[in-house]
Structure formats: C-alpha cells, structure tokens
Scaffold this motif. Structure first.
Motif, mmCIF file in Angstrom:
data_model
loop_
_atom_site.group_PDB
_atom_site.id
_atom_site.type_symbol
_atom_site.label_atom_id
_atom_site.label_comp_id
_atom_site.label_asym_id
_atom_site.label_seq_id
_atom_site.Cartn_x
_atom_site.Cartn_y
_atom_site.Cartn_z
ATOM 1 N N PHE A 32 -22.223 7.368 77.624
ATOM 2 C CA PHE A 32 -22.100 6.922 79.015
ATOM 3 C C PHE A 32 -21.732 5.446 79.078
ATOM 4 C CE2 PHE A 32 -23.995 5.672 83.170
ATOM 5 C CZ PHE A 32 -23.176 6.451 83.973
ATOM 6 N N ALA A 33 -22.356 4.620 78.245
ATOM 7 C CA ALA A 33 -22.053 3.190 78.226
ATOM 8 C C ALA A 33 -20.624 2.948 77.734
ATOM 9 C CB ALA A 33 -23.046 2.445 77.346
ATOM 10 N N LYS A 34 -20.205 3.695 76.728
ATOM 11 C CA LYS A 34 -18.842 3.549 76.220
ATOM 12 C C LYS A 34 -17.827 3.981 77.272
ATOM 13 C CE LYS A 34 -19.802 3.948 71.324
ATOM 14 N NZ LYS A 34 -19.548 4.684 70.088
ATOM 15 N N PHE A 35 -18.147 5.042 78.011
ATOM 16 C CA PHE A 35 -17.248 5.509 79.060
ATOM 17 C C PHE A 35 -17.114 4.469 80.168
ATOM 18 C CE2 PHE A 35 -16.262 7.981 82.897
ATOM 19 C CZ PHE A 35 -15.080 8.578 82.481
ATOM 20 N N ILE A 36 -18.228 3.862 80.548
ATOM 21 C CA ILE A 36 -18.190 2.817 81.568
ATOM 22 C C ILE A 36 -17.400 1.611 81.067
ATOM 23 C CG2 ILE A 36 -19.621 1.120 82.777
ATOM 24 C CD1 ILE A 36 -21.652 3.335 83.228
ATOM 25 N N MET A 37 -17.602 1.222 79.813
ATOM 26 C CA MET A 37 -16.868 0.092 79.246
ATOM 27 C C MET A 37 -15.367 0.404 79.196
ATOM 28 S SD MET A 37 -17.165 -2.980 78.229
ATOM 29 C CE MET A 37 -18.935 -3.050 78.127
ATOM 30 N N TRP A 38 -15.008 1.643 78.848
ATOM 31 C CA TRP A 38 -13.604 2.033 78.844
ATOM 32 C C TRP A 38 -13.021 1.948 80.253
ATOM 33 C CZ3 TRP A 38 -11.353 6.428 81.141
ATOM 34 C CH2 TRP A 38 -10.000 6.597 80.837
ATOM 35 N N GLY A 39 -13.780 2.382 81.237
ATOM 36 C CA GLY A 39 -13.319 2.299 82.625
ATOM 37 C C GLY A 39 -13.124 0.861 83.070
ATOM 38 N N ILE A 40 -14.036 -0.007 82.684
ATOM 39 C CA ILE A 40 -13.911 -1.424 83.034
ATOM 40 C C ILE A 40 -12.665 -2.014 82.387
ATOM 41 C CG2 ILE A 40 -14.960 -3.698 82.683
ATOM 42 C CD1 ILE A 40 -17.699 -2.322 83.008
#
Length: 92
Positions: A32-40
C-alpha cells in the motif's frame, strides 16, 4: 498537498534517528505504501512534463493551434506513462 505532507512526514521520520529510519523503511516495505509512493511520483512526473509543455507554449516554441495543442497533449501523456513505468521500477 496531501502528497507533500506524506513525503515530508517520511523524510522527518527517517532523519530523526536510526530507529526512525528503520521505522520509515518498514513502512515503505508494504504494498500500500509503495502504491501510494508510485502514485505520488506519477503525479509529480505529469505535473513536471505538463509544466514544461506550458512553458514551451508561453515562450513561443510550440505553436498554439488546436492541432499542435492536441499533439503536444498526447506527447505529454506518452512521456508521463513512460516516467510512471520508470517510477514503478524505482519503487518496486
């Protein structure tokens, strides 16, 4: 603005102490954190590419006709997709 808050919080946490760095690294291990970082990173890439496009239009290097505008918008999306894939490789 929310993304900036997340990034600054992670930076502050990682720079606070060696334990804080380990905690930030643990947080970034989750999907989830990696997905959010990718989105950012993808949003940041789009913002940068679109900003460069608009600066080129303002300086007169890109004509401001409808056909050229559509083509430059398409190129903005293509470049953003490439940068999003590279950001995904970087994050994962």
């Amino acid at each position: 603005m929310v993304a900036l808050g997340i990034l600054l919080w992670l930076l502050g946490l990682s720079l606070s102490s060696p334990e804080g760095f380990q905690h930030a690294a643990t947080i970034m291990d989750g999907f989830f954190a990696k997905f959010i970082m990718w989105g950012i990173l993808t949003a940041l890439a789009y913002h940068a590419v679109s900003g460069i496009r608009h600066m080129l239009m303002d300086f007169g290097y890109v004509a401001e006709t409808l056909q050229v505008g559509k083509r430059s918008a398409y190129m903005t999306f293509v470049i953003t997709v490439v940068l999003a894939i590279l950001a995904g490789v970087l994050v994962w």
